[in-house]
Design an enzyme around this catalytic site. Sequence first.
Site, short mmCIF file in Angstrom:
data_model
loop_
_atom_site.label_atom_id
_atom_site.label_comp_id
_atom_site.label_asym_id
_atom_site.label_seq_id
_atom_site.Cartn_x
_atom_site.Cartn_y
_atom_site.Cartn_z
N CYS A 67 68.76 50.16 12.86
CA CYS A 67 67.73 50.56 13.83
C CYS A 67 67.89 52.05 14.21
O CYS A 67 69.00 52.51 14.46
CB CYS A 67 67.82 49.68 15.07
SG CYS A 67 66.51 50.03 16.25
N CYS A 71 70.26 52.69 21.75
CA CYS A 71 70.67 51.82 22.87
C CYS A 71 72.20 51.67 22.83
O CYS A 71 72.75 51.18 21.83
CB CYS A 71 69.98 50.46 22.75
SG CYS A 71 68.19 50.60 22.44
N CYS A 74 74.12 48.45 21.65
CA CYS A 74 73.59 47.63 20.55
C CYS A 74 74.35 47.78 19.23
O CYS A 74 74.45 48.88 18.66
CB CYS A 74 72.11 47.95 20.33
SG CYS A 74 71.39 46.78 19.14
N CYS A 111 63.11 31.86 18.60
CA CYS A 111 62.85 33.28 18.85
C CYS A 111 63.28 34.12 17.65
O CYS A 111 64.42 34.00 17.19
CB CYS A 111 63.61 33.71 20.11
SG CYS A 111 63.30 35.43 20.53
N CYS A 142 58.64 32.57 19.88
CA CYS A 142 58.93 33.81 20.62
C CYS A 142 59.33 34.86 19.59
O CYS A 142 59.90 34.52 18.56
CB CYS A 142 60.06 33.56 21.60
SG CYS A 142 60.58 35.04 22.51
N CYS A 202 58.70 37.47 28.19
CA CYS A 202 60.13 37.19 28.35
C CYS A 202 60.75 38.57 28.56
O CYS A 202 60.73 39.40 27.64
CB CYS A 202 60.65 36.51 27.09
SG CYS A 202 62.44 36.31 27.09
N ARG A 274 67.31 32.79 31.99
CA ARG A 274 68.10 32.41 30.81
C ARG A 274 69.48 33.06 30.80
O ARG A 274 69.60 34.28 30.88
CB ARG A 274 67.34 32.76 29.53
CG ARG A 274 68.15 32.36 28.29
CD ARG A 274 67.40 32.57 26.99
NE ARG A 274 66.13 31.89 27.03
CZ ARG A 274 65.00 32.42 26.59
NH1 ARG A 274 64.98 33.62 26.07
NH2 ARG A 274 63.88 31.74 26.66
#
Length: 379
Positions: A67, A71, A74, A111, A142, A202, A274
Amino acid sequence: MPMTSFPNLSHSMGEGLKGSPSREAVRALFDLPFTELVFRAAAVHREHFDPTQVQVSTLLSIKTGGCPEDCAYCPQAARYDTGVKAQKLLDTEEVVARARAAKDAGATRFCMGAAWRSPKDRDIPKIAAMVGAVKALGLETCATLGMLSGEQAGALKAAGLDYYNHNIDTAPEFYGQIIHTREYQDRLDTLAHVRDAGMKTCCGGIVGMGESREERAGLLHALASLPAPPDSVPINRLVRVAGTPLEQTAELDLFEFVRTIAVARLAMPRSMVRLSAGRETMSDELQALCFLAGANSIFYGEKLLTTANPDTDRDQRLFARLGLQPMPVPGVVEGHLEHDCEDACSDSASGCCGGSGTGCACAGTVHADLLMPMAASVA
Ligand code: SAM
Ligand code: DTB
Ligand code: SF4
């Protein structure tokens, strides 16, 4: 130990924060004595939900690693050396096979996550095909694919996507210490596109990234102040992955984590809260406290996207030990869509239409085979 004056606890016990709460009100909840906070959250939880039911979602990484974003938490950011091997987008057949296995193991929502800044328009038909095929299994769908345009959100909704996960991750004032490649406002824009397309949102964040209590209150305040509170609120406990800038972050106090769950429940009384990343290193006792404090959803399955999650048999034992049941999918009976239940219910007392397609009253009914994998008796 000197006696201190008891704080004013006169608040009605079942009352969550009304409407869009002020930041001060959210912060004041964090500062309550622990037992008082958890008691209030448990009372609000049972006003809106059956506290013995927990929604069970399974996560699959459909496109892993590589990616371009930065972040700081991550493992999938290409710029950090975390050992995650980049993989291209999976085939629909593989995704459907994994979704079927998740359903057989007791999950009711599936998801699909992609390590993208945002999907390319040419990816959308492939994702739409996956969404349609997973939904046809009788699972809620999701996806979390990064930033979406309005058109992309509309196409995913048309394909049958129920939820879109896009987190704000932390308080607005702490955000700049964690992510530099996209703005807070970009996230709010994607959430607006998701809502406008008619999908459920979400949206949550991560705690334990070195933020202060004030900043945890800022995260929950920002979530509760969105134009509509998120339908699902994932609370992730930082998984400190070697090679990321947050690898050496001090662990968040576990009671502070439970407080965060309780305040989320009180600030967003009708949302699913969650217990997300970081559950693998939580004891059963800590998770039980979180369920008491209002958490009512988990990720289920041995892997999250790239990091570990508890084994399914450990979760099945936890549900059995605590007497918890998986929350049924509204409108689905034994995995059949409600108007496709020819073979689903032989029991006319359940109100099943028997396949006629009209007047079916068995939506949401808890059927034995949906519960079986999670409700094994305690050995
Ligand atoms: N790339 C997309 C995006 O960022 O929107 C979707 C996938 S991304 C991995 C989904 C969420 O996972 C992040 O927003 C973050 O909240 C959570 N996450 C990622 N790494 C984590 C970690 N090490 N610990 C806890 N949560 C994490
Ligand atoms: C969310 O808030 N947490 C999940 C889901 N949404 C996509 C992701 C957790 C990822 C944890 C790190 C990993 O496994 O790569
Ligand atoms: Fe990329 Fe999402 Fe990870 Fe950020 S959280 S680096 S956008 S995969």
